[in-house]
Design an enzyme around this catalytic site. Structure first.
Site, PDB file in Angstrom:
ATOM      1  N   ASP A  63       0.876  -1.169   0.000  1.00 25.54           N
ATOM      2  CA  ASP A  63       0.000   0.000   0.000  1.00 25.54           C
ATOM      3  C   ASP A  63       0.913   1.218   0.000  1.00 25.54           C
ATOM      4  O   ASP A  63       1.627   1.472   0.985  1.00 25.54           O
ATOM      5  CB  ASP A  63      -0.886  -0.045   1.247  1.00 25.54           C
ATOM      6  CG  ASP A  63      -1.758   1.181   1.428  1.00 25.54           C
ATOM      7  OD1 ASP A  63      -1.575   2.192   0.713  1.00 25.54           O
ATOM      8  OD2 ASP A  63      -2.627   1.135   2.318  1.00 25.54           O
TER       9      ASP A  63
ATOM     10  N   ASN B  93      -5.841  12.756 -11.020  1.00 28.90           N
ATOM     11  CA  ASN B  93      -6.595  13.242 -12.169  1.00 28.90           C
ATOM     12  C   ASN B  93      -6.253  14.720 -12.368  1.00 28.90           C
ATOM     13  O   ASN B  93      -5.566  15.329 -11.553  1.00 28.90           O
ATOM     14  CB  ASN B  93      -8.105  13.003 -11.992  1.00 28.90           C
ATOM     15  CG  ASN B  93      -8.665  13.699 -10.768  1.00 28.90           C
ATOM     16  OD1 ASN B  93      -8.391  14.871 -10.512  1.00 28.90           O
ATOM     17  ND2 ASN B  93      -9.460  12.980  -9.988  1.00 28.90           N
TER      18      ASN B  93
ATOM     19  N   VAL C 233      -5.764   4.697  -6.220  1.00 31.15           N
ATOM     20  CA  VAL C 233      -4.644   5.174  -5.406  1.00 31.15           C
ATOM     21  C   VAL C 233      -4.817   6.654  -5.048  1.00 31.15           C
ATOM     22  O   VAL C 233      -4.441   7.086  -3.953  1.00 31.15           O
ATOM     23  CB  VAL C 233      -3.288   4.891  -6.106  1.00 31.15           C
ATOM     24  CG1 VAL C 233      -3.079   5.777  -7.316  1.00 31.15           C
ATOM     25  CG2 VAL C 233      -2.130   5.039  -5.142  1.00 31.15           C
ATOM     26  N   ASP C 234      -5.408   7.426  -5.945  1.00 34.05           N
ATOM     27  CA  ASP C 234      -5.635   8.851  -5.696  1.00 34.05           C
ATOM     28  C   ASP C 234      -6.513   9.038  -4.461  1.00 34.05           C
ATOM     29  O   ASP C 234      -6.169   9.795  -3.540  1.00 34.05           O
ATOM     30  CB  ASP C 234      -6.278   9.479  -6.938  1.00 34.05           C
ATOM     31  CG  ASP C 234      -6.346  11.000  -6.910  1.00 34.05           C
ATOM     32  OD1 ASP C 234      -5.707  11.629  -6.058  1.00 34.05           O
ATOM     33  OD2 ASP C 234      -7.041  11.544  -7.785  1.00 34.05           O
TER      34      ASP C 234
ATOM     35  N   SER D 144      -1.761   5.178 -14.300  1.00 31.96           N
ATOM     36  CA  SER D 144      -2.729   5.015 -15.405  1.00 31.96           C
ATOM     37  C   SER D 144      -3.225   3.588 -15.617  1.00 31.96           C
ATOM     38  O   SER D 144      -4.007   3.355 -16.531  1.00 31.96           O
ATOM     39  CB  SER D 144      -2.183   5.571 -16.733  1.00 31.96           C
ATOM     40  OG  SER D 144      -2.208   6.980 -16.732  1.00 31.96           O
TER      41      SER D 144
END
Length: 182
Positions: free
Chosen positions: A19, A33, A42-43, A126
């Protein structure tokens, strides 16, 4: 399963399945983004772990273009900084996706150098909701990081490819082997 370590100049390249929000490094890279205001994958995990101050700082940055990156503090994370890199959405490969993904890694490393960071952890940018093929993304990530650290002295002691799965780690392992670094 243990994953290979490679060394290029003074920089150690590692592959871990972990993690990314738990790593104790100078910076973790966020697969962000364009708004930089959080999202899924993950964001979202990074924003939740860092706390609301991260969102507050991101609001001051005015977003970020695809292929670029911006840096913030890490707040509640063990990582002192977050480098927010905006990767491309996969559209079949005909819209400069490879170049934009490579640019994310180069720009993140440029920010690390500017801020004199010694350790940086990258997610598989991505490859989640942006659907970039994992094997192709891993090859671009490893080749770009290896090329940058080999040609530009930076003081980066450790670059970590922090993978979300064993499959992702296997793609990164194969990319390191293909470069003859393992």
């Amino acid at each position: 399963m243990p994953h290979p370590t490679a060394t290029i100049g003074n920089t150690q390249l590692d592959i871990v399945v972990a993690d990314i929000t738990t790593l104790d490094v100078d910076a973790i890279v966020n697969a962000a983004n364009r708004s930089l205001l959080g999202g899924g994958g993950v964001d979202g995990a990074i924003h939740r772990a860092a706390g609301p101050q991260l969102l507050d700082e991101c609001r001051t940055l005015g977003g970020c273009d695809t292929g670029d990156a911006k840096i913030t503090r890490g707040y509640r994370l063990k990582a002192r900084h977050v480098i927010h890199a905006v990767g491309p959405v996969w559209n079949g490969g005909g819209r400069h996706e490879d170049a934009l993904l490579a640019s994310c890694y180069r720009t993140a490393l440029d920010l690390a150098a500017q801020h004199r960071l010694a350790s940086v952890a990258f997610p598989a940018i991505s490859t989640g909701v942006y659907r970039f093929p994992g094997e192709r993304a891993a090859r671009i990530a490893v080749e770009t990081v290896a090329s940058v650290v080999a040609t530009q002295p930076r003081g980066l002691a450790r670059a970590i490819f922090c993978c979300f799965s064993e499959d992702s780690a296997a793609h990164h392992t194969a990319a390191i082997a293909a470069l003859g670094l393992a």
